[in-house]
Scaffold this active site. Structure first.
Site, mmCIF file in Angstrom:
data_model
loop_
_atom_site.group_PDB
_atom_site.id
_atom_site.type_symbol
_atom_site.label_atom_id
_atom_site.label_comp_id
_atom_site.label_asym_id
_atom_site.label_seq_id
_atom_site.Cartn_x
_atom_site.Cartn_y
_atom_site.Cartn_z
ATOM 1 N N THR A 36 0.837 -1.219 0.000
ATOM 2 C CA THR A 36 0.000 0.000 0.000
ATOM 3 C C THR A 36 0.862 1.256 0.000
ATOM 4 O OG1 THR A 36 -0.157 0.049 2.419
ATOM 5 C CG2 THR A 36 -1.909 -1.102 1.243
ATOM 6 N N ASP A 57 8.729 -8.442 2.502
ATOM 7 C CA ASP A 57 7.440 -8.729 3.150
ATOM 8 C C ASP A 57 7.736 -9.243 4.563
ATOM 9 O OD1 ASP A 57 5.103 -9.823 4.093
ATOM 10 O OD2 ASP A 57 4.642 -10.952 2.267
ATOM 11 N N SER A 76 1.383 -2.549 7.792
ATOM 12 C CA SER A 76 0.034 -3.122 7.783
ATOM 13 C C SER A 76 -0.849 -2.243 6.912
ATOM 14 C CB SER A 76 -0.590 -3.153 9.184
ATOM 15 O OG SER A 76 -1.973 -3.464 9.103
ATOM 16 N N TYR A 146 -8.937 -6.734 10.151
ATOM 17 C CA TYR A 146 -8.003 -5.697 10.645
ATOM 18 C C TYR A 146 -8.044 -5.644 12.172
ATOM 19 C CZ TYR A 146 -5.877 -1.006 11.039
ATOM 20 O OH TYR A 146 -5.075 0.075 11.353
ATOM 21 N N ARG A 187 -10.761 6.361 3.882
ATOM 22 C CA ARG A 187 -10.799 7.166 5.099
ATOM 23 C C ARG A 187 -11.390 8.527 4.759
ATOM 24 N NH1 ARG A 187 -5.039 5.442 7.735
ATOM 25 N NH2 ARG A 187 -4.377 5.340 5.592
#
Ligand SMILES: NC(=O)c1ccc[n+]([C@@H]2O[C@H](COP(=O)([O-])OP(=O)(O)OC[C@H]3O[C@@H](n4cnc5c(N)ncnc54)[C@H](O)[C@@H]3O)[C@@H](O)[C@H]2O)c1
Length: 328
Positions: A36, A57, A76, A146, A187
């Site tokens: 991301t 990773d 994350s 999450y 968001r």
């Protein structure tokens, strides 16, 4: 020179933390698999001798050569759109990734701070949320990937602290905003800014009476820095307690951007919390921390940042392709 490993270094918070620790005179090792994040957030650091970057990773075994004094685990997916598209990666980085980094902290005798979240409180029945509230989370709802990953992350961190004596810190981060967030990540702030920049109407979910409180990134980074250097192992809320309804906030954005948009209403998504406000008494008393940047100033800086991006950069900030990662 103290050394610090920062996971999630190419992301929003991770990149600001890299800047902070470079400024404080640390050797910074950034690690990220770019799922991301974006290298653009840290490209200004590549020329520095005291900065290194590893594309890795952290859900796989993590090795770092040499001494390590501190670890900040910020890798994350963090936004609803991201973690709903990459649920397995989200669960893995919160569980396997955290396990790997706690193992590294133990091996190196390093202090580790993990990035938890206000989402561990779920849709809270206590308001504002204090650290001793246990939360109200739907384990099998879409957001559970999450929330539960983060709750597991806290548990395993405390287990390493109690059982192996690892020096651990847990920050429960409440909604934070600022330059380098991704647009259109689900968001509310990037969603509104994106809509304002594209000249679209602002979407409010439900009737807009749900509340949020937004912390500017410089305040958040300052709180995390103080917590890392403190001797406090229990979780600490870091966020801005100044609460606002989404509807009032949409009106503030229209005023800030000077646009002619209207507000449009859509149904509330599943398990969207109605209220979110940190109680920061613990941060005040243990760390001597409280936020300093008011919303008007923080929002102006953030909006100006997005306005300064080229169309290609804006496009990249809006669309992430997860297909390659989801096959792994
Ligand atoms: N921004 C907020 O308001 C907020 C609120 C609560 C908690 N947090 C927590 O803070 C941390 C950072 O959030 P952010 O807003 O900067 O998100 P972000 O998506 O901008 O950054 C996360 C970074 O982690 C990287 N990453 C993800 N999985 C990885 C993996 N397996 N291995 C290596 N790198 C990986 C991504 O590529 C990205 O660069 C997250 O742990 C998040 O849960 C953020």
């Amino acid at each position: 020179m103290k050394s610090i490993l920062i996971t999630g270094a190419a992301g929003f918070l991770g990149s600001h933390l890299c800047d902070k620790f470079i400024k404080e005179g640390y050797r910074v090792i950034g690690m990220d698999n770019l799922i991301t994040g974006d290298l653009k957030n840290i490209e200004h650091l590549f020329k520095l001798e005291q900065f290194e970057f590893y594309n890795h990773d952290v859900s796989k075994f993590v090795h770092v050569a040499g001494k390590l004094d501190y670890i900040l685990h910020f890798a994350s997916p963090a936004s609803p759109i991201d973690y709903l598209k990459i649920p397995i990666q989200t669960l893995k980085v919160g569980s396997l990734g955290t396990h790997n980094l706690l193992g590294l902290a133990k091996e190196k005798n390093a202090r580790i701070l993990i990035a938890s979240t206000s989402e561990v409180y779920g849709d809270p029945l206590v308001h504002p949320q204090t650290e001793d509230y246990y939360g109200n989370v739907n384990t099998i709802g879409p957001r559970g990937v999450y929330d539960e990953a983060k709750r597991f992350q806290e548990s395993i961190t405390m287990a390493y602290h109690r059982f192996h004596g690892v020096e651990t810190r847990i920050v429960r981060i409440f909604n934070t905003y600022g330059p380098r967030m991704r647009l259109n990540d689900g968001r509310v702030i990037p969603a509104f800014i994106g809509q304002a920049l594209r000249g679209e109407d602002l979407t409010v979910f439900g009737d807009g009476s749900q509340t949020r409180s937004f912390c500017y990134v410089d305040d958040q980074v300052d709180g995390i820095y103080k917590l890392l250097l403190s001797d406090y192992a229990e979780p600490v809320n870091i966020g801005n307690p100044h609460e606002i309804s989404i509807l009032d906030f949409a009106e503030e954005i229209i005023k800030l951007t000077g646009t002619k948009q209207k507000i449009v209403f859509k149904p509330l998504p599943k398990d969207d919390p109605m209220q979110r406000q940190p109680n920061i008494e613990r941060a005040k008393s243990v760390l001597g921390w409280e936020p300093k940047v008011n919303r008007e100033e923080g929002m102006r800086t953030t909006y100006n940042y997005f306005k300064s991006l080229t169309p290609e950069e804006l496009q990249r900030s809006e669309h992430k392709d997860f297909s390659a990662h989801n096959k792994k």
